[in-house]
Design an enzyme around this catalytic site. Structure first.
Site, PDB file in Angstrom:
ATOM      1  CG  HIS A 176      -1.631  -1.210   1.538  1.00 59.23           C
ATOM      2  ND1 HIS A 176      -2.401  -1.370   2.665  1.00 59.23           N
ATOM      3  CD2 HIS A 176      -1.693  -2.409   0.904  1.00 59.23           C
ATOM      4  CE1 HIS A 176      -2.881  -2.593   2.716  1.00 59.23           C
ATOM      5  NE2 HIS A 176      -2.457  -3.246   1.643  1.00 59.23           N
ATOM      6  CD  GLU A 263     -12.912   2.504  -4.262  1.00 59.71           C
ATOM      7  OE1 GLU A 263     -13.505   2.061  -3.269  1.00 59.71           O
ATOM      8  OE2 GLU A 263     -12.406   3.656  -4.286  1.00 59.71           O
TER       9      GLU A 263
END
Length: 380
Positions: A176, A263
């Protein structure tokens, strides 16, 4: 000097025309689940600082040919940009920035010092300023940083100067880690910062983690940022890695989800994108829903580029290049599914062709002879 196989004519033409998912375990290299693309309700116009440039085109750009190899034998490449028509590539683990030449070779123009390459961290995004300086996002011992490098020399002999650190101590982690940087149509530098495995920091506007940041080319806070005195432009992100703008100034970003939804978002100044409270389309007040979502095994969207009314998105686990029409961003088309393995970045060359960058040597792919590669395809 390393000698990747290059399509010399293609790069020469370019020069002339120009003047993660939640767990750090290796991602699967094969296998494909049923498509899980989900549309979202129509998004409202973004509140960006960039003025509208022009109306959207009536016909979106499409891929119009067979990919041709531009470069091969790259080692965990992450980003490709063009400086005065010359392609420059970052290598995540080596810390080197490579210059690709028309004659069939690549050479390092310099090594970013102090790079801590662990998992997804290392030398990541590149961007080119209007004066030719090279902006670099990399992971150091004390976190991620954004540095500006002068570049000297002529094609074939470019070299990096000494860096000016514009921002440091962005939280970093082996997963991340974000890393994409890009100049918007407003001339500001946008920085995609992951939550660095600190989930709650994405909702903390005092933290730089889990944010899209916006700064001047000198690293200052723009006066019109949504939160006075803060570089934070939007928040509630998990691991954004793709940034692109449509012709009217609409800003888009790709984002890695955890286990449920990746997304595609329209980015609005000051907006909250929900992580970790929500993932994907939630319809909850106070959070902005994505305009499109995919299951992580089908996507893991990284770099993104815009050309002629179409967004082109590189996908890692999904091993596919996607095209999304700006006029209807809830839809998409897949290209080259599982043909080239993991795809990390995509950009548009000065000659108007689409370049995409594979990422099979990063420890999570299944490299074949010649990996990693840059491929080029014409647009119609």
């Amino acid at each position: 000097m390393r000698e990747p196989v290059l399509a010399a004519a293609a790069i020469a033409a370019t020069v002339l025309l120009a003047g993660c998912t939640a767990v750090p375990a290796p991602e699967p290299a094969t296998g494909r689940s049923p498509s899980a693309t989900q549309p979202a309700p129509t998004a409202s116009a973004p509140a960006t600082s960039a003025p509208a440039a022009e109306a959207l085109p009536t016909a979106a750009a499409t891929i119009a040919g067979t990919p041709q190899q531009i470069a091969a034998d790259l080692e965990a490449p992450w980003s490709v940009v063009f400086r005065n028509g010359i392609p420059l590539v970052s290598e995540r683990n080596s810390g080197q920035i490579l210059e690709l030449a028309p004659g069939g070779s690549s050479r390092p123009i310099g090594t970013v010092q102090g790079v801590a390459a662990r998992g997804e961290s290392g030398l990541l995004g590149l961007a080119v300023g209007t004066d030719g300086d090279l902006y670099v996002y990399s992971t150091g011992q004390e976190g991620n940083r954004v540095q500006r490098y002068p570049v000297a020399g002529s094609p074939g002999s470019l070299s990096l100067g000494q860096p000016d650190t514009l921002l440091d101590r962005i939280p970093s982690a082996s997963v991340h880690d974000g890393g994409r940087i890009a100049f918007g149509p407003d001339g500001m530098l946008y920085v995609a910062a992951g939550d660095a495995s600190r989930r709650n920091s994405a909702q903390d506007r005092e933290s730089l983690a889990g944010k899209i940041l916006r700064m001047t080319p000198d690293g200052e806070v723009p006066a019109d940022n949504p939160f006075p005195g803060s570089l934070v432009y939007s928040y509630g992100h998990r691991n954004p890695q793709g940034l692109a703008w449509a012709d009217d100034g609409t800003m888009f970003a790709t984002e890695f989800g955890q286990n449920t939804w990746d997304e595609l978002n329209i980015i609005k100044a000051g907006a909250n994108y929900g992580w970790p409270a929500v993932e994907g389309i939630a319809g909850r007040e106070g959070f902005v829903d994505p305009v499109q979502q995919w299951q992580p095994g089908e996507a893991s969207p990284s770099g993104m580029a815009h050309a002629g009314g179409t967004l082109f998105i590189a996908n890692l686990r999904g091993q596919v290049l996607r095209s999304v029409p700006v006029s209807d961003p809830s839809t998409s088309t897949e290209h080259y599914s599982r043909e080239y393995g993991r795809i990390r970045d995509v950009t548009v060359s000065p000659g108007g062709r689409l370049w995409f960058l594979t990422n099979n040597t990063d420890g999570r792919g299944d490299p074949e002879p010649g990996d990693d590669r840059i491929l080029e395809v014409p647009l119609g």
